[in-house]
Design a protein around this motif. Structure first.
Motif, PDB file in Angstrom:
ATOM      1  N   TRP A 310     128.872  86.415 -83.183  1.00 46.20           N
ATOM      2  CA  TRP A 310     127.685  85.741 -82.680  1.00 46.20           C
ATOM      3  C   TRP A 310     127.258  84.691 -83.700  1.00 46.20           C
ATOM      4  O   TRP A 310     126.846  85.017 -84.816  1.00 46.20           O
ATOM      5  CB  TRP A 310     126.544  86.729 -82.471  1.00 46.20           C
ATOM      6  N   ILE A 312     124.544  81.863 -84.377  1.00 45.80           N
ATOM      7  CA  ILE A 312     123.217  81.494 -83.876  1.00 45.80           C
ATOM      8  C   ILE A 312     122.699  80.263 -84.614  1.00 45.80           C
ATOM      9  O   ILE A 312     122.723  80.203 -85.844  1.00 45.80           O
ATOM     10  CB  ILE A 312     122.228  82.660 -84.050  1.00 45.80           C
ATOM     11  N   LEU A 329     117.058  87.505 -86.697  1.00 44.30           N
ATOM     12  CA  LEU A 329     118.290  86.821 -86.302  1.00 44.30           C
ATOM     13  C   LEU A 329     119.364  86.956 -87.372  1.00 44.30           C
ATOM     14  O   LEU A 329     120.546  87.177 -87.062  1.00 44.30           O
ATOM     15  CB  LEU A 329     117.999  85.343 -86.026  1.00 44.30           C
ATOM     16  N   ALA A 333     123.062  88.204 -86.502  1.00 43.41           N
ATOM     17  CA  ALA A 333     124.070  87.160 -86.335  1.00 43.41           C
ATOM     18  C   ALA A 333     125.239  87.380 -87.294  1.00 43.41           C
ATOM     19  O   ALA A 333     125.060  87.881 -88.408  1.00 43.41           O
ATOM     20  CB  ALA A 333     123.445  85.791 -86.590  1.00 43.41           C
ATOM     21  N   ILE A 381     124.891  80.851 -79.739  1.00 43.40           N
ATOM     22  CA  ILE A 381     123.563  80.961 -79.127  1.00 43.40           C
ATOM     23  C   ILE A 381     122.625  80.001 -79.857  1.00 43.40           C
ATOM     24  O   ILE A 381     122.453  80.109 -81.072  1.00 43.40           O
ATOM     25  CB  ILE A 381     123.002  82.405 -79.214  1.00 43.40           C
ATOM     26  N   THR A 383     118.835  78.797 -80.200  1.00 43.20           N
ATOM     27  CA  THR A 383     117.559  79.414 -79.832  1.00 43.20           C
ATOM     28  C   THR A 383     116.418  78.920 -80.711  1.00 43.20           C
ATOM     29  O   THR A 383     116.621  78.233 -81.711  1.00 43.20           O
ATOM     30  CB  THR A 383     117.675  80.957 -79.907  1.00 43.20           C
TER      31      THR A 383
END
Length: 403
Positions: A310, A312, A329, A333, A381, A383
């Motif tokens: 992941w 981010i 996060l 992450a 991702i 965000t």
């Protein structure tokens, strides 16, 4: 008089003067015979999920053959997106018409951009003879410009810590502001379960003789398969938090007691995606407007459905509790990249990163490109602030051949 929409919007969007309170806006509406009272409205507030819930309600009503206006904020793509009928934004020509029609009132009544948008939406929805309007609260509730309406039903998704410099620094104070949308005799539906918040809601409902309806969020399995009030739903490629928002939307429409069968409700929910909320903009690339702690926590729960690693990319406004958001996060992450965007309230990447060890890439386009290069067979991702993901989304959709 403005001759083109670009010039008109530049002036409109410059009116960021926010006057706490709605008495001056109510006074204006009184002078034009309270047109908002001609609309059949549903009012939706809350800390997170109110935009998604608004969109689900719209989709369900539309599936039943109704003409539905929606008023939401902020916009993700164009200013017109705030004011829609059956999910189609108001046209440039019509928006320009209503701007010119209302312009004489702006300075006279010290109207902010949001109040002008609200005023335009009221007249537009009346002129277009919509059956229902779903109004999403902008900020708080009690003093929000949308609170001039008299809804047939109100809903509050949840209450958490956000905009504490305006709404208060305790859940009870924030709940009181959110509960300001509760009207005399008008039912309130909510999925909030925290006792401190529910007690505030129940107390105000009792004082205003407004029925209090607690909506129980169903358990889900698999691809977020759930059953709520007889409607069986499979949410695919949507955030886990949408189970709660979809359930609230179903309960709102069920309360209206309209002739919309469960299959139509199911199809409306499953086909509807709210832009900027766990939105898949390219293979294995998602954007999500998680702009407060609760939003980030919900996003992290949804990551379980995505392949790792992941990666981010995050940016936020300076007035948010970004330290805790970055911490959450960073813990989840595989790689966290913090960045910046061009907005007067945006926080610097260095301050966002502080001592976390997160990668700092100030240019958000470079940050996204770095994220794409790192994700391999995993997921990227993007965000944070809704203003940030608006810019990021536009950039991602311009890129060719991303995978």
């Amino acid at each position: 008089m403005y001759l083109n929409i670009e010039e008109a919007l530049a002036v409109l969007q410059s009116r960021r003067n926010m006057v706490l309170g709605i008495d001056h806006f109510k006074a204006l509406l009184e002078t034009i015979n309270n047109p908002q009272n001609k609309l059949k409205c549903i009012h939706i507030g809350g800390t997170n999920g109110k935009g998604s819930t608004t969109n689900y309600v719209r989709a369900i009503l539309e599936s039943g053959g109704y003409k539905v206006g929606t008023f939401t904020s902020p916009h993700l793509i164009a200013h017109n997106d705030r004011i829609r009928i059956n999910n189609i934004p108001i046209s440039d020509d019509k928006l320009l018409h209503y701007i010119n029609e209302s312009f004489g009132l702006w300075d006279k009544h010290n109207l902010s951009m949001f109040e002008i948008d609200m005023l335009i939406s009221i007249q537009y929805f009346i002129d277009e003879a919509v059956d229902y309007v779903v109004y999403e609260v902008g900020l708080g509730g009690r003093l929000d410009a949308t609170n001039v309406i008299m809804p047939i039903v109100s809903a509050i998704t949840n209450v958490d810590y956000d905009h504490m410099n305006i709404l208060g620094n305790t859940l009870e104070k924030i709940a009181f502001e959110k509960a300001g949308i509760i009207k005399e005799g008008v039912p309130l539906l909510t999925t909030e379960v925290k006792d401190a918040v529910r007690f505030v809601f129940e107390d105000i409902c009792e004082k205003r003789k407004a029925p209090y309806i607690q909506v129980k969020v169903p358990q889900y399995t698999g691809y977020y398969h759930f059953i709520h009030e007889g409607v069986e739903v499979d949410l695919v490629d949507q955030g886990i938090y949408q189970v709660e928002n979809a359930s609230l939307a179903i309960s709102i429409v069920k309360w209206l007691n309209l002739d919309i069968d469960n299959l139509k409700i199911k199809e409306a929910i499953e086909k509807t995606h709210w832009q900027g909320r766990f939105e898949k903009v390219a293979p294995s690339i998602y954007i999500d407007g998680a702009h407060n702690i609760k939003g980030v926590q919900k996003l992290v729960q949804s990551l379980a459905s995505l392949p790792k690693p992941w990666i981010i990319v995050f940016s936020a406004l300076g007035d948010k509790d970004h330290d805790e958001m970055v911490h959450i996060l960073n813990e989840n992450a595989d790689t966290l990249i913090v960045s910046e965007f061009d907005f007067y309230r945006a926080e610097s990447a260095e301050i966002l990163a502080h001592d976390t060890g997160a990668m700092v890439i100030k240019d958000y386009k470079e940050a996204i490109q770095k994220g794409i290069s790192l994700k391999e067979n995993g997921s990227l991702i993007v965000t944070g602030s809704l203003y940030f993901i608006s810019d990021a989304r536009a950039y991602l959709l311009q890129l060719k051949g991303i995978s």
